[in-house]
Scaffold this active site. Structure first.
Site, PDB file in Angstrom:
ATOM      1  N   LYS A   3       0.823  -1.197   0.000  1.00  0.00           N
ATOM      2  CA  LYS A   3       0.000   0.000   0.000  1.00  0.00           C
ATOM      3  C   LYS A   3       0.859   1.249   0.000  1.00  0.00           C
ATOM      4  CE  LYS A   3      -2.950  -2.353   3.310  1.00  0.00           C
ATOM      5  NZ  LYS A   3      -3.321  -2.337   4.750  1.00  0.00           N
ATOM      6  N   GLY A   4       2.124   1.078   0.405  1.00  0.00           N
ATOM      7  CA  GLY A   4       2.964   2.242   0.703  1.00  0.00           C
ATOM      8  C   GLY A   4       3.120   3.236  -0.427  1.00  0.00           C
ATOM      9  N   GLU A  54       7.874   2.143  -6.145  1.00  0.00           N
ATOM     10  CA  GLU A  54       7.893   1.734  -4.729  1.00  0.00           C
ATOM     11  C   GLU A  54       7.996   2.971  -3.843  1.00  0.00           C
ATOM     12  OE1 GLU A  54       7.433  -0.352  -2.578  1.00  0.00           O
ATOM     13  OE2 GLU A  54       8.129  -2.368  -3.043  1.00  0.00           O
ATOM     14  N   ASP A 100      14.211  -1.075   1.187  1.00  0.00           N
ATOM     15  CA  ASP A 100      14.919  -1.198   2.464  1.00  0.00           C
ATOM     16  C   ASP A 100      16.015  -2.242   2.302  1.00  0.00           C
ATOM     17  OD1 ASP A 100      15.692  -1.421   5.078  1.00  0.00           O
ATOM     18  OD2 ASP A 100      13.683  -1.543   5.906  1.00  0.00           O
ATOM     19  N   LYS A 144      17.042   3.028   1.387  1.00  0.00           N
ATOM     20  CA  LYS A 144      17.920   2.881   2.546  1.00  0.00           C
ATOM     21  C   LYS A 144      19.175   2.165   2.059  1.00  0.00           C
ATOM     22  CE  LYS A 144      14.262   2.822   5.905  1.00  0.00           C
ATOM     23  NZ  LYS A 144      13.769   1.940   6.965  1.00  0.00           N
ATOM     24  N   ASP A 198       3.977   3.137   6.895  1.00  0.00           N
ATOM     25  CA  ASP A 198       3.254   2.944   8.149  1.00  0.00           C
ATOM     26  C   ASP A 198       4.115   2.329   9.236  1.00  0.00           C
ATOM     27  OD1 ASP A 198       3.396   0.326   6.828  1.00  0.00           O
ATOM     28  OD2 ASP A 198       2.079  -0.338   8.450  1.00  0.00           O
ATOM     29  N   ARG A 206       0.272   6.546   7.742  1.00  0.00           N
ATOM     30  CA  ARG A 206       0.412   6.643   6.286  1.00  0.00           C
ATOM     31  C   ARG A 206      -0.021   8.018   5.770  1.00  0.00           C
ATOM     32  NH1 ARG A 206       1.368   1.410   4.186  1.00  0.00           N
ATOM     33  NH2 ARG A 206       0.339  -0.280   5.296  1.00  0.00           N
TER      34      ARG A 206
HETATM   35  C1  PRP Z   1       7.459  -2.016   2.324  1.00  0.00           C
HETATM   36  C2  PRP Z   1       7.743  -1.258   1.030  1.00  0.00           C
HETATM   37  C3  PRP Z   1       8.387  -2.280   0.164  1.00  0.00           C
HETATM   38  C4  PRP Z   1       9.107  -3.160   1.157  1.00  0.00           C
HETATM   39  C5  PRP Z   1      10.545  -2.777   1.177  1.00  0.00           C
HETATM   40  O1  PRP Z   1       6.235  -2.665   2.198  1.00  0.00           O
HETATM   41  O2  PRP Z   1       6.581  -0.739   0.449  1.00  0.00           O
HETATM   42  O3  PRP Z   1       7.449  -3.009  -0.578  1.00  0.00           O
HETATM   43  O4  PRP Z   1       8.527  -2.935   2.442  1.00  0.00           O
HETATM   44  O5  PRP Z   1      11.260  -3.585   2.053  1.00  0.00           O
HETATM   45  P1  PRP Z   1      12.480  -4.477   1.582  1.00  0.00           P
HETATM   46  O6  PRP Z   1      13.308  -3.674   0.592  1.00  0.00           O
HETATM   47  O7  PRP Z   1      13.238  -4.717   2.875  1.00  0.00           O
HETATM   48  O8  PRP Z   1      11.963  -5.748   0.984  1.00  0.00           O
HETATM   49  P2  PRP Z   1       5.441  -3.305   3.437  1.00  0.00           P
HETATM   50  O9  PRP Z   1       5.743  -4.786   3.462  1.00  0.00           O
HETATM   51  O10 PRP Z   1       5.746  -2.515   4.668  1.00  0.00           O
HETATM   52  O11 PRP Z   1       3.930  -3.143   2.997  1.00  0.00           O
HETATM   53  P3  PRP Z   1       3.052  -1.806   2.800  1.00  0.00           P
HETATM   54  O12 PRP Z   1       3.616  -1.075   1.592  1.00  0.00           O
HETATM   55  O13 PRP Z   1       1.665  -2.304   2.574  1.00  0.00           O
HETATM   56  O14 PRP Z   1       3.177  -0.978   4.062  1.00  0.00           O
END
Ligand code: PRP
Length: 177
Positions: free
Chosen positions: A45-46, A101, A105, A133, A161, A167
């Site tokens: 959703k981010g 995205e 991370d 990051k 979030d 959010r």
């Molecule tokens: C977050 C973000 C990426 C992922 C990045 O999504 O939107 O999809 O984490 O992390 P990574 O590089 O360590 O794999 P999240 O799983 O928090 O879901 P959301 O977007 O619904 O909050």
């Protein structure tokens, strides 16, 4: 606010900085894709606020589609094992795809998504992430468009979030636990 949700810490990227950078990225994308049609894929959703602001400033014709994924792991670290909760509605073969995205991370989610999308044979596939990051350097494919490089802290706001909260903030802040 306090308790399980933590609280809003220092601002890392202000609303003005965010919006100015998004306008710059949209101009870059528009120039790079001139004469082509773009399929913008958002990862829920981010990415919803970023994608909404971005596509409204892109001047080439755009279609939008979304994927929802969940990565198994703890609340603050993804494991690299990704499950598709919602797949794309349309085929992407032969299309120019921009994967959007909110944050890269560890890079594990995107590594999985890139492999998955590349196997569907798009004409081109590029990555646009509002935030990165330090872990994103692990990605095998370079990120073509990046908004801001952040330090390795837990960030909230503008789509990001903590336990589904925060959010809606129009800026990016550090979470205080
Ligand atoms: C977050 C973000 C990426 C992922 C990045 O999504 O939107 O999809 O984490 O992390 P990574 O590089 O360590 O794999 P999240 O799983 O928090 O879901 P959301 O977007 O619904 O909050």
């Amino acid at each position: 606010m306090s308790g399980d949700y933590g609280s809003i810490g220092r601002t890392l990227v202000s609303e003005e900085e965010l919006q100015a950078r998004i306008t710059e990225i949209a101009a870059e994308v528009s120039a790079d894709y001139e004469g082509r049609e773009l399929l913008v894929i958002g990862v829920l959703k981010g990415a919803i606020f970023f994608i909404a602001d971005l596509v409204r400033r892109i001047s080439v014709p755009c279609e939008l589609d979304f994927m929802a994924v969940s990565s198994y792991g703890s609340a603050t670290h993804s494991s690299g094992v990704v499950r598709i909760l919602k797949d794309l509605d349309i085929p992407i073969a032969g299309r120019h795809v921009l994967l959007v995205e909110d944050v890269i991370d560890s890079g594990l989610t995107l590594s999985y998504l890139l492999k998955n999308l590349a196997s569907r044979k798009p004409a081109s596939l590029e990555i646009c992430s509002l935030l990165t990051k330090p872990g994103h350097k692990r990605l095998k494919m370079p990120t073509r468009y990046i908004g801001f490089d952040l330090p390795d802290v837990f960030v909230i706001g503008y789509g990001l979030d903590h336990a589904e909260r925060y959010r809606e903030l129009p800026y990016i802040a550090e979470l205080e636990l």
